[in-house]
Design an enzyme around this catalytic site. Structure first.
Site, short mmCIF file in Angstrom:
data_model
loop_
_atom_site.label_atom_id
_atom_site.label_comp_id
_atom_site.label_asym_id
_atom_site.label_seq_id
_atom_site.Cartn_x
_atom_site.Cartn_y
_atom_site.Cartn_z
N CYS A 1 39.01 2.06 -92.12
CA CYS A 1 39.89 1.66 -93.20
C CYS A 1 41.33 1.69 -92.71
CB CYS A 1 39.72 2.57 -94.42
SG CYS A 1 40.18 4.27 -94.06
N CYS B 1 42.81 4.96 -91.68
CA CYS B 1 42.37 5.51 -90.39
C CYS B 1 43.35 5.12 -89.30
CB CYS B 1 40.99 4.98 -90.02
SG CYS B 1 39.76 5.24 -91.27
N ASP C 1 8.11 4.16 -84.12
CA ASP C 1 8.09 5.53 -83.64
C ASP C 1 8.22 6.40 -84.89
OD1 ASP C 1 8.54 7.89 -82.10
OD2 ASP C 1 10.67 7.61 -82.46
N ASP D 1 13.57 5.37 -81.38
CA ASP D 1 14.88 5.90 -81.04
C ASP D 1 14.88 6.86 -79.87
OD1 ASP D 1 13.62 8.01 -82.28
OD2 ASP D 1 15.51 8.84 -83.00
#
Lengths: 61, 758
Positions: free
Chosen positions: B48, B51, B451, B631
């Site tokens: 944003c 930031c 997975d 992952d």
């Protein structure tokens, strides 16, 4: 016909000028962060005349 | 604005500790002319406007910093600083203190991308300039300029077109030359041929004072094609840059304990078997090793898929890539980094590479048919006119007209434009696509293999409930748990939200937490630590006990919970007539519950990475095309071997690098969303091919019979290119309804959330 003789070089010159300006801005990195540029408008700079009054600023972290 | 507090979402995530090693940081800077140094860091959580200010002002407050500039698009910050005035690690600390994670970039991936892109954009600008100006002259010629004026305009056009084509056409000429050298035909061969022949013919006609020249066609063709090519390149670059920002989760160095007791930071590849290393709580184990001293628990979920942390003590073996959870460990390396579990996975992946290399992109398949057909047609026109009329000049002109008009302008745009639009849609939903070919493959799949740990489940324990003891003790347990960063403790704290922590509570690594107050000694931890017997309560979940003065009072269970959206994802996939498989490295007891709760028919457990590969081979043998979603480190070979693959951004490094798609929003709905978009993209590509073929059916007879004027050529080619582009843009319009719904855990702010909530 005679008007064409100087209008065409002028048109081409202006076109080249535009091309040159674009290539320069490209090299200067003006297109590196288009999204960021759009967001930075929302930030109030410290040196602005009326900073920290915007509602955006009330969240500091 | 919850988007401004990414630290909250990342939680107490030990893996996100920034690079604080001065030497590593300094090695990644480069020196500027005035002696200051420049450092580029990835800050993946920038999302944003505030930031930008936060990070820039935090950095500029430091005395050493001359300039800090956040790049929002690439999620990076570039810092110019003078190394004499402070330590580089202060820079990362300043960013972290504002609640952002920051990583060094992987230097290997940055080689020559900037050159290619800026060359493409410059070529685009030059061809755009040339096309616009030549078109101005062409319009006056088409509206009937007198022969003298026409000749003048042709000459000026030639003056612009020849250097413009020589410069802007290079990307196509080079690619065509490469293809021809290998004895192949790609789309760039007919493109280059058409552009060059159109240019040569036009110059020739200009010299002969003839009425027709095709300068406008040659240059505007290049312009359109360069638009497609540049967008295509930008798309891939964006995805690659985003992946690169994630690259720094694996350890690059380790703390060595020398024989005289001193400690020294050494690089990963300098680790030799027998060296002693110190692994603090929260760090990853860099190489396969044996524990020499210390008691702790390690998280295996990324490595083997096992969801329950394993207790380790002296002489336990550790695999590279596991995370040390609670106590510091002294370990002895048993293998060098090049021979670790990680390296074995890389070896398996290299072997699995072959399956995708055989895939031919749809555009190349089309080119293989189209290019010879077009060239034969032009040759036929040339010979036909030559023998029929005896006028070889007319024959040449008509043959070239055929080549110009059939130049696969629309065909060359048909695929990349669709992929660019689709990848933009995916990006908006936090999915990054490696390249267009992956999208084509995704639209063809017949089976999805998942997975378990970290993919179908959260990959971290969740508090299930209290199974023993009075309920009011839950608060007591949670207040003890506040002291610890162990996953079970974190889960308990999240579930109960205790008001305050117990005073002088301390964590005993590998066992639990202990605190003393007026009641006595409270303990929260493993069964043996609390003098309870696990056999009292038999369950497949993990149990944590609470005891007072060695008297077990209560027990709590934890389990790796199925993601809330998983059921919806699975039913959507089933509704698409896809077969589903579960390939888990976890034990059957823990996995079966998950498989049953979601409804997998084909569920396999206890799989080694090799067995996962074998399962994929088996599917492939049955003629199935498999999407692998996973992952872990142990999934990496399978991700590479599968027909197409997806991984969450929290995945292990090499798994993420092997995957074709990476989803950053920690939401499984990315899978059906990407699948749906891939199918619609495949349809749009087919429609685009149909459009450009239809155009050829109309235009080619005109060209063969010698009726194509430059005006018709310019109109026909521009119209077909624009039609194809508009058709691709429809992908953006229709898909609002199928956007993945936000999960309960998302911030709900509608902001792009790139934080993998671990």
């Amino acid at each position: 016909m005679s008007s064409v003789l100087f209008l065409i070089p002028i048109a081409l010159f202006l076109g080249l000028l535009g091309l040159g300006a674009f290539l320069w801005s490209l090299r200067a990195g003006q297109y590196d962060d288009l999204e960021g540029a759009a967001r930075r408008i929302l930030n109030d700079d410290d040196d602005g005349p009326e900073n920290d009054k915007s509602p955006q600023n009330n969240k500091s972290d | 604005m919850t988007c401004c507090a990414p630290g909250v979402e990342a939680g107490v995530d030990a893996l996100s500790t920034p690079e604080t090693d001065d030497e590593t940081l300094l090695a990644n800077t480069h020196e500027l002319k005035n002696g200051s140094r420049q450092l580029e860091l990835a800050v993946p959580d920038i999302n944003c406007a505030a930031c930008i200010t936060n990070i820039e002002s935090a950095l500029e407050k430091l005395e050493m910093v001359e300039n800090a500039r956040v790049n929002f698009s690439t999620k990076r910050v570039r810092i110019t600083f003078s190394p004499d005035k402070g330590r580089p690690s202060d820079l990362t600390k300043a960013i972290v203190s504002k609640g952002y994670r920051t990583f060094l970039l992987d230097p290997d991936l940055d080689a020559n991308k900037d050159k290619t892109l800026s060359h493409l954009v410059r070529a685009l600008a030059v061809s755009g300039f040339a096309a616009a100006n030549i078109m101005l002259f062409s319009v006056s010629i088409w509206s009937g300029a007198e022969p003298v004026t026409r000749d003048l305009f042709h000459w000026i056009s030639a003056l612009i077109a020849v250097p413009a084509v020589a410069y802007a056409g290079q990307p196509f000429f080079r690619s065509a030359a490469r293809a021809l050298r290998h004895g192949a035909l790609n789309m760039d061969v007919p493109i280059s041929l058409a552009v060059l022949l159109a240019l040569a013919l036009s110059v020739f006609e200009t010299l002969n004072h003839s009425a027709h020249a095709y300068f406008d066609a040659a240059v505007s063709l290049l312009f359109f094609l360069l638009i497609g090519r540049t967008l295509d390149y930008l798309m891939r670059e964006k995805a690659r840059g985003a992946v690169r920002n994630l690259a720094r989760l694996a350890p690059r160095s380790a703390l060595q304990i020398l024989e005289d007791g001193r400690r020294e930071q050494i690089a990963l590849n300098e680790i030799r078997p027998g060296m002693q290393l110190l692994i603090a709580a929260g760090e990853r184990v860099p190489v396969d090793a044996e524990v020499v001293e210390g008691l702790s628990e390690v998280d295996l979920s990324l490595v083997t898929g096992e969801s329950v942390p394993e207790q380790v003590s002296e002489h336990s073996n550790l695999l590279a890539g596991t995370t040390n959870l609670s106590g510091a460990l002294t370990i002895r390396a048993t293998r060098p980094a090049t021979d670790s579990f990680l390296a074995r996975m890389i070896g398996l992946m290299a072997a699995a590479e072959g399956s995708k290399a055989g895939y031919k992109r749809i555009a190349d398949r089309a080119a293989a048919v189209y290019a010879p057909a077009v060239h034969l047609l032009a040759l036929g026109t040339f010979l036909g006119w030559g023998f029929a009329s005896g006028n070889w000049h007319t024959a040449t002109v008509n043959a070239i007209a055929v080549l110009i008009i059939t130049c696969p302008c629309a065909l060359a745009l048909a695929v990349p434009i669709v992929h660019v639009v689709a990848s933009g849609r995916l990006f908006e939903h936090g999915i990054m696509m490696r390249d267009g070919a992956a999208l084509e493959r995704l639209s063809e799949i017949t089976r999805v293999a998942f997975d378990k740990t970290g993919t179908l489940t959260r990959g971290q324990p969740t508090f299930i409930g209290q199974i023993f003891g009075p309920p009011e003790l839950l608060q007591r347990a949670a207040s003890l748990a506040l002291t610890s960063r162990h996953p079970f403790s974190s889960a308990l704290v999240v579930a109960v939200k205790p008001a305050n922590s117990m005073e002088n509570a301390r964590e005993i690594p590998g066992l639990g937490i202990e605190a003393t107050n007026q009641d006595g000694v409270w303990r929260l931890g493993r069964a043996d630590f609390c003098h309870a017997s696990d056999s009292l309560i038999s369950t497949s979940d993990s149990t944590v006990w609470l005891s007072l003065d060695d008297m077990p009072l209560a027990a709590f269970t934890f389990a790796d919970q199925v993601r809330p959206e998983a059921k919806h994802t699975i039913s959507t996939l089933l509704a698409n007539n896809l077969k589903l498989s579960l390939l888990s490295g976890d034990r059957e007891a823990a996995g079966r519950r998950v498989a049953n709760s979601i409804g997998f028919e084909d569920a396999r457990f206890d799989l080694t990475p090799e067995q996962k590969l074998a399962a994929l081979d088996e599917f492939k043998g049955n003629g199935e095309k498999v999407l692998m979603v996973g992952d872990g480190l142990n999934d990496a070979p399978a991700l590479r071997a599968a027909y197409v693959s997806m991984a969450p951004s929290s995945a292990a490094d090499i798994g993420r690098n092997a995957a074709d798609f990476i989803y950053t929003r920690d939401n499984l709905n990315a899978v059906p969303f990407a699948l749906d978009l891939a199918k619609r993209s495949a349809r749009a590509v087919q429609q685009n091919f149909a459009l450009s073929l239809a155009y050829n059916f109309i235009a080619v007879p005109l060209a063969v019979t010698g009726n194509v004027t430059p005006l018709i050529a310019a109109l026909a080619m521009s119209t077909s290119s624009i039609l194809v582009t508009l058709n691709a843009l429809r992908l953006r319009l229709a898909s609002k309804a199928t956007a993945p719904a936000p999960t309960t855990t998302s911030t709900g702010s509608g902001q792009q959330n790139t934080v993998p909530a671990q």
